[in-house]
Design a protein around this motif. Structure first.
Motif, short mmCIF file in Angstrom:
data_model
loop_
_atom_site.label_atom_id
_atom_site.label_comp_id
_atom_site.label_asym_id
_atom_site.label_seq_id
_atom_site.Cartn_x
_atom_site.Cartn_y
_atom_site.Cartn_z
N ALA A 38 -16.09 22.84 22.48
CA ALA A 38 -16.28 21.44 22.10
C ALA A 38 -17.04 21.33 20.79
O ALA A 38 -16.71 20.51 19.93
N GLY A 39 -18.06 22.17 20.61
CA GLY A 39 -18.84 22.13 19.39
C GLY A 39 -18.06 22.53 18.16
O GLY A 39 -18.38 22.10 17.04
N ALA A 40 -17.02 23.34 18.36
CA ALA A 40 -16.17 23.72 17.22
C ALA A 40 -15.48 22.52 16.61
O ALA A 40 -15.13 22.52 15.43
N ALA A 41 -15.27 21.47 17.42
CA ALA A 41 -14.59 20.26 16.93
C ALA A 41 -15.55 19.27 16.29
O ALA A 41 -15.10 18.25 15.74
N ALA A 42 -16.85 19.54 16.34
CA ALA A 42 -17.83 18.64 15.75
C ALA A 42 -17.80 18.76 14.22
O ALA A 42 -17.29 19.73 13.66
N GLU A 43 -18.36 17.76 13.55
CA GLU A 43 -18.42 17.79 12.09
C GLU A 43 -19.18 19.01 11.58
O GLU A 43 -18.81 19.60 10.57
N SER A 44 -20.21 19.41 12.30
CA SER A 44 -20.94 20.61 11.90
C SER A 44 -20.05 21.84 11.94
O SER A 44 -20.18 22.74 11.11
N GLY A 45 -19.12 21.89 12.90
CA GLY A 45 -18.19 23.02 12.98
C GLY A 45 -17.30 23.11 11.75
O GLY A 45 -17.04 24.20 11.24
N ARG A 46 -16.85 21.96 11.28
CA ARG A 46 -16.02 21.96 10.06
C ARG A 46 -16.82 22.50 8.88
O ARG A 46 -16.31 23.33 8.11
N ILE A 47 -18.06 22.05 8.73
CA ILE A 47 -18.88 22.52 7.62
C ILE A 47 -19.12 24.02 7.73
O ILE A 47 -19.05 24.75 6.73
N VAL A 48 -19.40 24.49 8.93
CA VAL A 48 -19.63 25.93 9.15
C VAL A 48 -18.41 26.73 8.74
O VAL A 48 -18.53 27.75 8.03
N ARG A 49 -17.23 26.31 9.16
CA ARG A 49 -16.02 27.09 8.84
C ARG A 49 -15.72 27.06 7.35
O ARG A 49 -15.26 28.06 6.79
N GLU A 50 -15.97 25.94 6.68
CA GLU A 50 -15.80 25.89 5.23
C GLU A 50 -16.74 26.90 4.55
O GLU A 50 -16.35 27.60 3.62
#
Length: 459
Positions: A38-50
């Motif tokens: 679920a946390g992977a779908a959070a906005e923080s997850g997007r920033i982390v993957r970038e």
């Protein structure tokens, strides 16, 4: 023998985890993977993957919920952030009456990501992963249980600080460290342990858990290469407990590691709601009253919530503007519970926090310190809720613990339902069910079997 040495010996010398402990730990491992997804779908997850794509590096380990792979410690960092991003992860209980329920660690968030990365690196079996996770959680919980309450009260976030030792312990076990390597890894980990509670309600709160996972693993990787550090870092005059808390209670570590395991007593709670655990008893009571009496927002004159004096120090956002702030707001949680009659992932969004009907009802939620609740102490979380209706009726209730507490546990079916709710954010249901089945049977699999199933579609 000092407590650092006792912790290190426990990590290195524990040969067998009892099967009943493994069974309880499997519930938490399933829950831990759920909240990572679920946390992977959070906005923080997007920033982390970038960020991971930008920095690159050897693609050694899975970033759960995505197609991204990263160096070991960065995968642990990413997965630790994801595990804590939605505040849906498990919560340690306290054994010290002076401690405050829910204010020790969220042990799985830093420990499981470090264990998963290390286990993938060495090609561990599922049982080796599970046992290392148990050992790591035990170290995180016992070292946190011993810290002087001043540590948390004055601003340290114990998931970020003490969780670092748990991550270090799990990684040291999987990477087969000897006693000296483990002592030095703990010494190095202590100098990286950090996290400040003023960041609650922002992306930096889960960053603490990610950094704890990363630093615990990094400390082990460097110690195995010969990195030097103090070998008595916990109890030393200028060591962790003295510097970060002004003291600790060694009797909560000495002879207590695995005796019994923390999973057995006092236990660890699994969250039924994606929000700060201190709010959960009130959320239970409110939802029961609303559903039983068919309460509508227009019926409500006001809502009174009676708490102890520590709650306002943690649930700090009385008028939240974002979902992250809403997770630490009794006012929001009571209001959205009336409007939506639920308190799941769909409720903790920016849109729900800003909904005019929710905001109007928040103005009628009043939180106060209740003398009866205050007198009962802080190591159990008790709350009263009273809904005063416009027709003059008052509906009230009290909870001394929330659903998910070890004395009021979620069933395996409820944990599975939570898993599927979380996994739906990043993968189709058929794939989620296959992963869920594999995790329930983790002891019969290898980590290599699990890794492809952990991948998801988070952008």
């Amino acid at each position: 023998m000092g407590v650092t040495a006792e912790v290190a010996r426990f990590i290195v010398e524990t040969s067998q985890v009892p099967d009943p402990v493994r069974e309880r730990a499997t519930n938490h491992l399933v829950d831990g993977v759920a909240v990572m997804l679920a946390g992977a779908a959070a906005e923080s997850g997007r920033i982390v993957r970038e960020h991971l794509r930008e920095v690159g590096g050897n693609p050694q380990a899975v970033v759960v919920g995505s197609r991204v792979r990263a160096p070991l410690q960065l995968a642990a960092w990413a997965n630790g952030i994801a595990a804590h991003a939605l505040d849906y992860d498990d919560t340690q209980l306290a054994t010290d009456p002076r401690s405050v329920y829910g204010l020790l660690t969220h042990p799985t968030a830093p420990v499981l990501p470090a264990a998963l990365a290390a286990a993938e690196h060495v090609g561990a079996s599922g049982q080796e992963l599970l046992d290392a996770y148990v050992v790591g959680v035990e170290v995180a919980c016992r070292t946190a249980d011993a810290v002087d309450p001043r540590h948390y009260r004055d601003g340290f976030h114990s998931t970020g600080t003490l969780g670092t030792f748990g991550a270090c312990a799990a990684a040291a076990r999987l990477l087969h460290c000897d006693l000296d390597q483990t002592l030095r890894a703990l010494g190095l980990a202590a100098s990286m342990a950090a996290g400040l509670r003023e960041n609650f309600g922002t992306m930096t709160k889960p960053f603490h858990a990610g950094r704890a996972a990363e630093n615990g693993l990094l400390a082990v990787l460097l110690a195995r290469r010969g990195w030097t550090a103090a070998r008595d870092i916990l109890e030393a005059k200028r060591g962790f407990y003295s510097a970060a808390a002004g003291g600790f209670d060694p009797s909560r570590i000495e002879g207590r590691l695995g005796n019994p395991f923390f999973f057995e007593s006092p236990g660890i709670s699994i969250k039924p709601y994606p929000s700060g655990s201190l709010s959960h008893p009130a959320q239970d009571v409110l939802l029961d009253l609303v559903r039983e009496h068919d309460v509508r927002p227009e019926d409500v004159e006001r809502i009174e919530v009676g708490v102890n004096s520590h709650v306002p120090n943690a649930l700090i956002h009385t008028r939240p503007q974002t979902a992250l702030e809403g997770k630490f707001s009794l006012q929001f949680q009571m209001a959205v519970g009336v409007v939506d009659r639920r308190a799941g992932l769909a409720q903790f969004t920016d849109e729900r926090v800003r909904d005019p009907r929710v905001r109007a009802l928040m103005e009628r939620v009043h939180v106060h310190v209740d003398p009866e609740i205050e007198a009962l102490g802080y190591n159990e979380m008790r709350m009263k809720v009273a809904i005063v209706l416009r027709d003059g009726r008052m509906l009230s209730g009290r909870a001394d613990m929330a659903r998910g507490h070890p004395r009021k546990p979620l069933s395996r079916q409820e944990v599975s339902e939570k898993f599927l709710e979380c996994a739906a954010l990043v993968m189709p249901q058929e794939r989620a069910r296959k992963l869920l089945d594999a995790l329930w049977a983790v002891r019969r699999h290898t980590v290599a079997d699990l890794v492809p199933l952990l991948e998801g579609d988070a952008a």
